[in-house]
Design a protein around this motif. Structure first.
Motif, PDB file in Angstrom:
ATOM      1  N   ASN A  95       0.943  -1.041  -0.046  1.00  0.00           N
ATOM      2  CA  ASN A  95       0.095  -0.096   0.019  1.00  0.00           C
ATOM      3  C   ASN A  95       0.938   1.272   0.239  1.00  0.00           C
ATOM      4  OD1 ASN A  95      -2.981  -0.625  -0.099  1.00  0.00           O
ATOM      5  ND2 ASN A  95      -2.345  -1.881   1.918  1.00  0.00           N
ATOM      6  N   MET A  96       0.814   2.122  -1.230  1.00  0.00           N
ATOM      7  CA  MET A  96       1.317   3.439  -0.951  1.00  0.00           C
ATOM      8  C   MET A  96       2.788   3.024  -1.136  1.00  0.00           C
ATOM      9  SD  MET A  96       0.125   6.877   0.590  1.00  0.00           S
ATOM     10  CE  MET A  96       1.111   7.031   1.985  1.00  0.00           C
ATOM     11  N   PRO A  97       3.622   2.288  -1.805  1.00  0.00           N
ATOM     12  CA  PRO A  97       5.135   2.161  -1.690  1.00  0.00           C
ATOM     13  C   PRO A  97       5.328   3.201  -2.452  1.00  0.00           C
ATOM     14  CG  PRO A  97       3.968   0.649  -3.168  1.00  0.00           C
ATOM     15  CD  PRO A  97       2.729   1.337  -2.704  1.00  0.00           C
ATOM     16  N   THR A  98       5.037   3.933  -3.232  1.00  0.00           N
ATOM     17  CA  THR A  98       5.686   4.918  -4.025  1.00  0.00           C
ATOM     18  C   THR A  98       5.437   6.225  -3.594  1.00  0.00           C
ATOM     19  OG1 THR A  98       4.881   3.599  -5.997  1.00  0.00           O
ATOM     20  CG2 THR A  98       5.927   5.650  -6.470  1.00  0.00           C
ATOM     21  N   SER A  99       6.659   7.078  -3.281  1.00  0.00           N
ATOM     22  CA  SER A  99       6.344   8.375  -2.609  1.00  0.00           C
ATOM     23  C   SER A  99       5.771   9.304  -3.552  1.00  0.00           C
ATOM     24  CB  SER A  99       7.803   9.086  -2.205  1.00  0.00           C
ATOM     25  OG  SER A  99       8.481   9.378  -3.284  1.00  0.00           O
ATOM     26  N   ALA A 100       5.229  10.493  -3.093  1.00  0.00           N
ATOM     27  CA  ALA A 100       4.501  11.337  -4.220  1.00  0.00           C
ATOM     28  C   ALA A 100       5.487  11.762  -5.176  1.00  0.00           C
ATOM     29  CB  ALA A 100       4.097  12.602  -3.354  1.00  0.00           C
ATOM     30  N   ALA A 101       6.776  12.155  -4.920  1.00  0.00           N
ATOM     31  CA  ALA A 101       7.628  12.563  -5.788  1.00  0.00           C
ATOM     32  C   ALA A 101       7.922  11.672  -6.735  1.00  0.00           C
ATOM     33  CB  ALA A 101       8.864  13.304  -4.973  1.00  0.00           C
ATOM     34  N   ALA A 102       8.204  10.300  -6.598  1.00  0.00           N
ATOM     35  CA  ALA A 102       8.512   9.116  -7.316  1.00  0.00           C
ATOM     36  C   ALA A 102       7.316   8.956  -8.381  1.00  0.00           C
ATOM     37  CB  ALA A 102       8.619   7.838  -6.522  1.00  0.00           C
ATOM     38  N   LEU A 103       6.340   9.125  -7.768  1.00  0.00           N
ATOM     39  CA  LEU A 103       5.069   9.072  -8.459  1.00  0.00           C
ATOM     40  C   LEU A 103       4.898  10.017  -9.827  1.00  0.00           C
ATOM     41  CD1 LEU A 103       2.293   7.389  -9.215  1.00  0.00           C
ATOM     42  CD2 LEU A 103       0.920   8.821  -7.511  1.00  0.00           C
ATOM     43  N   ASP A 104       5.268  11.053  -9.264  1.00  0.00           N
ATOM     44  CA  ASP A 104       5.069  12.228 -10.343  1.00  0.00           C
ATOM     45  C   ASP A 104       6.297  11.644 -11.567  1.00  0.00           C
ATOM     46  OD1 ASP A 104       3.294  13.785  -9.130  1.00  0.00           O
ATOM     47  OD2 ASP A 104       4.694  15.154  -8.132  1.00  0.00           O
ATOM     48  N   LEU A 105       7.390  11.204 -11.332  1.00  0.00           N
ATOM     49  CA  LEU A 105       8.239  11.054 -12.166  1.00  0.00           C
ATOM     50  C   LEU A 105       7.835   9.739 -13.072  1.00  0.00           C
ATOM     51  CD1 LEU A 105      11.823  11.161 -10.354  1.00  0.00           C
ATOM     52  CD2 LEU A 105      10.801  12.745 -11.712  1.00  0.00           C
ATOM     53  N   PHE A 106       7.225   8.733 -12.486  1.00  0.00           N
ATOM     54  CA  PHE A 106       6.964   7.707 -13.153  1.00  0.00           C
ATOM     55  C   PHE A 106       5.611   8.031 -14.232  1.00  0.00           C
ATOM     56  CE2 PHE A 106       7.887   4.842  -9.677  1.00  0.00           C
ATOM     57  CZ  PHE A 106       9.085   4.567 -10.208  1.00  0.00           C
ATOM     58  N   ARG A 107       4.742   9.040 -13.729  1.00  0.00           N
ATOM     59  CA  ARG A 107       3.540   9.561 -14.454  1.00  0.00           C
ATOM     60  C   ARG A 107       4.329  10.295 -15.677  1.00  0.00           C
ATOM     61  NH1 ARG A 107      -1.068  11.348 -10.362  1.00  0.00           N
ATOM     62  NH2 ARG A 107      -2.766  10.870 -11.917  1.00  0.00           N
ATOM     63  N   ASP A 108       5.147  11.210 -15.085  1.00  0.00           N
ATOM     64  CA  ASP A 108       5.895  12.075 -16.448  1.00  0.00           C
ATOM     65  C   ASP A 108       6.409  11.465 -17.427  1.00  0.00           C
ATOM     66  OD1 ASP A 108       4.897  14.350 -15.289  1.00  0.00           O
ATOM     67  OD2 ASP A 108       6.772  14.796 -14.178  1.00  0.00           O
ATOM     68  N   ALA A 109       7.251  10.291 -16.953  1.00  0.00           N
ATOM     69  CA  ALA A 109       7.858   9.379 -17.887  1.00  0.00           C
ATOM     70  C   ALA A 109       6.989   8.374 -18.696  1.00  0.00           C
ATOM     71  CB  ALA A 109       8.962   8.652 -17.394  1.00  0.00           C
ATOM     72  N   GLY A 110       5.932   8.325 -18.289  1.00  0.00           N
ATOM     73  CA  GLY A 110       4.702   7.475 -19.165  1.00  0.00           C
ATOM     74  C   GLY A 110       4.953   6.058 -18.834  1.00  0.00           C
ATOM     75  N   VAL A 111       5.406   5.680 -17.589  1.00  0.00           N
ATOM     76  CA  VAL A 111       5.683   4.277 -17.484  1.00  0.00           C
ATOM     77  C   VAL A 111       4.331   3.788 -16.940  1.00  0.00           C
ATOM     78  CG1 VAL A 111       6.370   2.788 -15.280  1.00  0.00           C
ATOM     79  CG2 VAL A 111       8.022   4.797 -16.370  1.00  0.00           C
TER      80      VAL A 111
END
Ligand code: NDP
Length: 453
Positions: A353-369
């Motif tokens: 549950n919620m293993p990805t920090s908010a900043a990490a999530l932003d990077l993944f979304r920006d990169a289109g992963v």
């Protein structure tokens, strides 16, 4: 942002400034539903969002128990009954020294939408205690569980609130708690899920979160024209969710090269095959040992102990195609995300549950992963818990094959719903928005229908 959603984020931060995990969960959710606030006037008029962030009930209590030396120990227990709009509260119990009200509230909040996504009638709740089962004898764990349940039993029931396991709570702990509930109430009812199959448990419940995670990830990959065969995967943790994630990935032809626990990280470049996995299950579930022992058992691996001062987790620097964080919250930070992206990770699917920090999530979304958020990706566990409740109510037990087929169907439905919601309200393939919005709409509808409660 909309003034309503921005105002709620501001409100929860000011009201409970120390509850960082709860703020993180609320912020992520509000950022997604922000896109639909103006489409549904009732959400604003009936203050649905304001009501959602306030738990219906929080119980916090003393748990006294005697250790093997005859010394009295005191722990703090919790149950957060977050929302019962679509069914009785449902959600796991976590026994871990890090447990506090912020972690309980974030988990309970996310559980509301996760349970809604399963399509079953379950509200959201979560509970636990700052007790650490590691290093305790079976008798100490039993005395603790009996004391914890003695208080909890006043607040739960098969039609009110049905807890299950989570970190530190597996079959052994569920057994001790079920025994104590039955003794106190003189009732054999489905008040807990994750029970043994001989006494009301559902087949496939232990496997369900890990299997469901791989089923959902598989549906996302299929949508993108990819699959598991021959792919290298990173899995963190080595508990319930991690073990069955590895098992299903192996069945589908992938190669898992990592595991971890709170002491360190294991890298086995040859892959954790079924034989090695069976050894891990015995190590973790029976002997209750540490993952460092794997490196001594199987040559060719490396084990890196955590030193407490790392700025990133070495597990996420191992090159791979897909990543499955299955240990705990915020285990992928911004730097970890950068390492994964440098190695061209193609999919991140959240078992924890919620293993990805908010900043990490932003990077993944920006990169289109391709990103499968926990609310959807790890919903298989609670889905089969819901099926266990159905089996208990009808006093039937379905076969493993029947339950697994149901699980697969539920995970495919979740994929269809979050994809449609993403495309309709946000952007194609944004499963974070898709999961938050699809989970929310059903709960919101029920809350409006049931009036101001
Ligand atoms: P387990 O207790 O079986 O395993 C947890 C694993 O994570 C262990 O390997 C543990 O290591 C490791 N871990 C725990 N805390 C930390 C930490 N702070 N740092 C590094 N490693 C840590 O729990 P589960 O597998 O059941 O749960 C794992 C995650 O999956 C949690 O986020 C949980 O909320 C989530 N989840 C679980 C479901 C279920 O059905 N069980 C359902 C949905 C979500 P160690 O042994 O050293 O403590």
């Amino acid at each position: 942002m909309h003034t309503v959603t921005a105002g709620i984020i501001d409100h929860v931060r000011r009201q409970d400034p120390e509850q960082h995990e709860f703020h993180q969960a609320v912020t992520e959710f509000m950022t997604s539903v922000d896109k639909i606030v103006d489409d549904i006037p009732d959400i604003v008029f009936d203050k649905v969002l304001e009501r959602l962030v306030e738990p219906e009930r929080v119980v916090m209590f003393r748990v006294p128990w005697m250790d093997d030396d005859g010394t009295l120990q005191i722990n703090r227990g919790y149950r957060v009954q977050m929302n019962s709009a679509i069914g009785p509260y449902k959600g796991g119990l976590r026994f871990h020294p890090s447990v506090n009200l912020s972690i309980m509230k974030f988990l309970a909040f996310e559980q509301v939408f996760k349970n809604s996504l399963t399509g079953l009638s379950m509200g959201g709740g979560k509970g636990g205690c700052d007790f650490d089962p590691k290093g305790k004898s079976d008798h100490e764990v039993m005395r603790f569980c009996q004391s914890y349940m003695t208080e909890l039993s006043r607040h739960i029931g098969e039609d009110t609130d049905v807890p299950a396991g989570d970190i530190g709570v597996g079959g052994r702990e569920i057994g001790y708690m079920f025994g104590q509930y039955k003794r106190l109430n003189n009732k054999f009812v489905g008040v807990l899920t994750g029970k043994g199959p001989a006494w009301g448990g559902s087949f496939i419940r232990p496997e369900a979160t890990g299997y469901g995670l791989v089923y959902l990830a598989g549906a996302i990959l299929e949508g993108a024209g990819m699959g598991f065969e021959g792919r290298t995967c990173l899995v963190s943790g080595s508990g319930n969710v991690a073990q069955y994630t590895v098992e299903k990935l192996n069945q589908l032809g992938a190669k898992v090269v990592t595991l971890s626990d709170s002491s360190g990280v294991l890298h086995d470049p040859a892959g954790i095959d079924d034989k090695k996995l069976a050894w891990v299950k015995a190590l973790k579930n029976v002997r209750r040992g540490r993952i460092s022992e794997y490196a001594k058992q199987f040559p060719g691996c490396t084990y890196l102990p955590h030193n407490g001062a790392e700025t990133s987790n070495p597990l996420w620097s191992v090159p791979a195609d897909y990543a499955f964080p299955c240990a705990t919250q915020n285990e992928i930070n911004e730097l970890d995300a950068k390492h994964l992206l440098e190695n061209k990770i193609k999919l991140v699917a959240e078992g924890a549950n919620m293993p990805t920090s908010a900043a990490a999530l932003d990077l993944f979304r920006d990169a289109g992963v391709l990103f499968a958020p926990a609310k959807a990706a790890n919903a298989g566990g609670v889905a089969v818990s819901g099926l266990e409740m159905a089996q208990n109510s009808s006093r039937l037990q379905w076969t493993p094959k029947e339950v697994d087929a149901y699980l697969l169907k539920i995970m495919k439905n979740i994929y269809a719903n979050i994809s449609t919601a993403a495309e309709t309200y946000s952007r194609k393939g944004d499963f974070v928005d898709g999961a938050n919005i699809a989970g929310f709409l059903k709960v919101a509808d029920a809350m409006v229908a049931q009036g101001y409660v």
